[in-house]
Design a protein around this motif. Structure first.
Motif, PDB file in Angstrom:
ATOM      1  N   CYS A 195      35.143  57.387  36.949  1.00 55.13           N
ATOM      2  CA  CYS A 195      35.030  58.675  37.633  1.00 55.13           C
ATOM      3  C   CYS A 195      36.315  59.483  37.591  1.00 55.13           C
ATOM      4  CB  CYS A 195      34.592  58.469  39.080  1.00 55.13           C
ATOM      5  SG  CYS A 195      35.829  57.659  40.136  1.00 55.13           S
ATOM      6  N   ARG A 196      37.425  58.861  37.201  1.00 60.86           N
ATOM      7  CA  ARG A 196      38.708  59.545  37.045  1.00 60.86           C
ATOM      8  C   ARG A 196      39.244  60.119  38.358  1.00 60.86           C
ATOM      9  NH1 ARG A 196      40.947  57.855  32.350  1.00 60.86           N
ATOM     10  NH2 ARG A 196      39.435  57.925  30.659  1.00 60.86           N
TER      11      ARG A 196
ATOM     12  N   HIS B 109      32.921  51.149  40.136  1.00 57.38           N
ATOM     13  CA  HIS B 109      32.967  50.680  38.750  1.00 57.38           C
ATOM     14  C   HIS B 109      34.046  49.613  38.588  1.00 57.38           C
ATOM     15  CE1 HIS B 109      32.072  51.320  34.441  1.00 57.38           C
ATOM     16  NE2 HIS B 109      33.333  50.970  34.264  1.00 57.38           N
TER      17      HIS B 109
ATOM     18  N   GLN C 285      36.928  47.754  36.770  1.00 62.30           N
ATOM     19  CA  GLN C 285      37.937  48.242  35.842  1.00 62.30           C
ATOM     20  C   GLN C 285      38.272  47.192  34.781  1.00 62.30           C
ATOM     21  OE1 GLN C 285      39.006  51.605  36.506  1.00 62.30           O
ATOM     22  NE2 GLN C 285      37.181  51.198  37.733  1.00 62.30           N
TER      23      GLN C 285
ATOM     24  N   TYR D 237      38.037  47.069  41.490  1.00 69.66           N
ATOM     25  CA  TYR D 237      36.866  47.935  41.556  1.00 69.66           C
ATOM     26  C   TYR D 237      37.259  49.299  42.129  1.00 69.66           C
ATOM     27  CZ  TYR D 237      34.024  43.794  40.686  1.00 69.66           C
ATOM     28  OH  TYR D 237      33.475  42.673  40.130  1.00 69.66           O
ATOM     29  N   CYS D 238      36.574  50.338  41.665  1.00 66.22           N
ATOM     30  CA  CYS D 238      36.847  51.694  42.140  1.00 66.22           C
ATOM     31  C   CYS D 238      36.297  51.860  43.549  1.00 66.22           C
ATOM     32  CB  CYS D 238      36.215  52.721  41.202  1.00 66.22           C
ATOM     33  SG  CYS D 238      36.382  54.433  41.773  1.00 66.22           S
ATOM     34  N   GLU D 239      37.112  52.401  44.446  1.00 69.30           N
ATOM     35  CA  GLU D 239      36.674  52.609  45.819  1.00 69.30           C
ATOM     36  C   GLU D 239      35.726  53.795  45.938  1.00 69.30           C
ATOM     37  OE1 GLU D 239      40.219  53.030  48.095  1.00 69.30           O
ATOM     38  OE2 GLU D 239      40.649  50.874  48.161  1.00 69.30           O
TER      39      GLU D 239
ATOM     40  N   CYS E  16      40.452  55.174  38.595  1.00 70.78           N
ATOM     41  CA  CYS E  16      39.258  54.611  37.953  1.00 70.78           C
ATOM     42  C   CYS E  16      39.054  55.221  36.570  1.00 70.78           C
ATOM     43  CB  CYS E  16      38.038  54.871  38.827  1.00 70.78           C
ATOM     44  SG  CYS E  16      36.467  54.389  38.073  1.00 70.78           S
TER      45      CYS E  16
ATOM     46  N   CYS F  51      33.379  54.983  43.118  1.00 72.76           N
ATOM     47  CA  CYS F  51      32.100  54.768  42.430  1.00 72.76           C
ATOM     48  C   CYS F  51      31.739  53.297  42.267  1.00 72.76           C
ATOM     49  CB  CYS F  51      32.113  55.444  41.052  1.00 72.76           C
ATOM     50  SG  CYS F  51      33.262  54.691  39.867  1.00 72.76           S
TER      51      CYS F  51
ATOM     52  N   ARG G 269      40.397  55.566  43.686  1.00 72.70           N
ATOM     53  CA  ARG G 269      41.486  54.603  43.640  1.00 72.70           C
ATOM     54  C   ARG G 269      40.915  53.214  43.378  1.00 72.70           C
ATOM     55  NH1 ARG G 269      44.482  51.184  46.931  1.00 72.70           N
ATOM     56  NH2 ARG G 269      42.945  51.388  48.603  1.00 72.70           N
ATOM     57  N   VAL G 270      41.623  52.406  42.610  1.00 65.38           N
ATOM     58  CA  VAL G 270      41.181  51.059  42.276  1.00 65.38           C
ATOM     59  C   VAL G 270      41.746  50.094  43.305  1.00 65.38           C
ATOM     60  CG1 VAL G 270      41.215  49.236  40.534  1.00 65.38           C
ATOM     61  CG2 VAL G 270      41.067  51.628  39.828  1.00 65.38           C
TER      62      VAL G 270
END
Length: 470
Positions: free
Chosen positions: A167-168, A183, A185, A177-179, A164, A181, A171-172
């Motif tokens: 949040c760095r 967010h 992508q 979408y980030c699993e 992501c 947060c 995993r996307v």
């Protein structure tokens, strides 16, 4: 008979703090209505009045007096959690604190004169050394913020997994979408860059479109005699068609592959460009043959055939070959900016047809709302495929600018395009391409923006026109 109440004598005006004269009803400085000042109350205590506490009712809790006193020698109503018998929220008896070592102190509302303030509480899931000395205490459960961060760090994505951008750590998922947060992508095609030794390209979604419908391909190969050949292909999806992003990507890839196959075989570059445009057209036509169920659901998609425009350039030996269908363009910018610049393509558009027919001048035609309606494109519903190719033999070094209308809308004439190109573009083509994309975004970024820059190096051969048609 009415009675008037004598106003209290004021030492200063409540409005401006000036001392009023005796008997004044209004302040002589600011005009404040002194009669509006309320009379002094009969009783104005200046310190707390201690009232003996009433006898407690039967069964009432007996609060012990606190040992501490404030600055006025009155008892401060601060009690420790274990001063009274009771149970905690779990039903367990409250622990008896050691003498002089309270578990925690809390800020409570107090009577006038009471001295009480907030005491910081440490939220931690570990025992704190010296907590008894500091008045801090450890929570029974860990701080959820700390545990969430610890869990996210422990479950770091495996190498090679897309991470992501927010949040760095998360995993996307396949939906983008980030699993961790949630967010969304950025899509890979929103901004693309590529640089080779002798060519560079940049593509950007722009500021108004929801996706990037442009695509490009840059490559280099060798001719049979070992001399290099550099290729730049730029495609612009037709927004009113179905799947324009897929059409531009398929066309750019097919044209590039065709050139990389035909040029090393010794095919003349101009013929190779013609065949590459035909191959790109066939690739776009094949998209229309896919079943409707294979189309991804998208509110922006329509049911007409996928379509796009194409423009390309080949630098092979002393020749510069251009080919196009649609309204994307190629410009020639000489290294010596005192020499004339040139536009090497003619648009397949309504405005170009009006100018060619002598019905309008260029300024009038491109000011019309129908100016950018294209009359040629790649796609199954194209009236007839008419690839345009031209060969030039530049007599001096320069820069070849291959771009979509997302750029040339903000630098339409050859002179305007040359002014926008950085002076060191031949040495730093990727940087120059970024500058040109930024020029379009600064101008409004109403469309997707794609540009490829191909430096053309030749030995000067004397005066002459910037380009000569072969």
């Amino acid at each position: 008979m009415s009675q008037s109440h004598q106003q209290p004598a004021l030492s200063k005006c409540p409005g401006c703090a000036e001392p009023p004269a005796a008997g004044d009803l209004f302040c002589g400085a600011c005009g404040y209505d002194l009669s509006a000042v309320p009379a002094r109350p009969d009783d104005r205590p200046t310190m707390a009045i201690t009232v003996p506490p009433a006898a407690p009712a039967a069964g009432a809790v007996q609060w012990p007096a606190a040992a501490e006193t404030d600055s006025s020698d009155l008892p401060a109503p601060v009690h420790h959690p274990a001063d009274l018998p009771g149970t905690d929220s779990g039903g367990r008896p409250l622990a008896e604190p050691e003498h002089g070592q309270p578990v925690a102190e809390q800020d409570v509302d107090s009577e006038p004169g009471a001295a009480a303030g907030p005491v910081p509480v440490r939220h931690d899931d570990r025992a704190v050394p010296g907590a008894a000395d500091s008045g801090d205490f450890a929570l029974a459960a860990p701080d959820p913020r700390t545990s969430e961060h610890t869990a996210a760090s422990a479950a770091a994505p495996a190498p090679g997994t897309k991470v992501c951008v927010a949040c760095r750590s998360g995993r996307v998922d396949p939906d983008g979408y980030c699993e961790n947060c949630g967010h969304a992508q950025p899509r890979e095609r929103d901004h693309m860059e590529q640089e080779l030794d002798a060519v560079a390209a940049v593509s950007d979604r722009g500021l108004r479109h929801h996706r990037n419908e442009d695509s490009f391909a840059v490559s280099s190969t060798a001719l049979p005699d070992g001399s290099p050949a550099v290729v730049a292909i730029v495609c612009d999806g037709v927004s009113s068609a179905s799947r324009p992003d897929e059409a531009s990507a398929a066309a750019a890839s097919a044209a590039n592959e065709a050139l990389l196959e035909s040029l090393p075989r010794g095919t003349h570059p101009q013929q190779a460009m013609h065949e590459a445009i035909v191959a790109a057209s066939e690739a776009v036509n094949a998209l229309a043959q896919e079943p409707a169920g294979a189309m991804e659901h998208d509110a922006h998609r329509h049911q007409n055939a996928p379509a796009c425009t194409l423009v390309g350039a080949i630098a092979a030996g002393e020749l510069l070959i251009v080919g196009w269908v649609g309204d994307s363009r190629v410009y020639w910018v000489p290294e010596d900016r005192t020499r004339p610049t040139a536009r090497l393509t003619e648009d397949d558009s309504w405005a170009a047809q009006m100018v060619a027919a002598g019905l309008m001048n260029e300024a009038e035609a491109y000011a019309d709302e129908r100016a950018h309606a294209i009359t040629g494109w790649l796609g199954a519903d194209a009236y007839e495929l008419e690839p345009h190719t031209a060969a030039f033999k530049p007599d001096r070094p320069g820069l070849v600018v291959v771009c979509t209308d997302g750029l040339w809308n903000y630098a339409e004439s050859a002179e305007e395009m040359a002014a926008a190109v950085p002076a060191d573009a031949a040495e730093r083509p990727l940087h120059a391409a970024r500058v040109l994309v930024g020029h379009a975004l600064d101008g409004g970024g109403h469309d997707n923006v794609t540009v490829a820059l191909l430096p053309f190096a030749v030995r000067p051969q004397g005066a002459g026109s910037a380009c000569e048609t072969a």
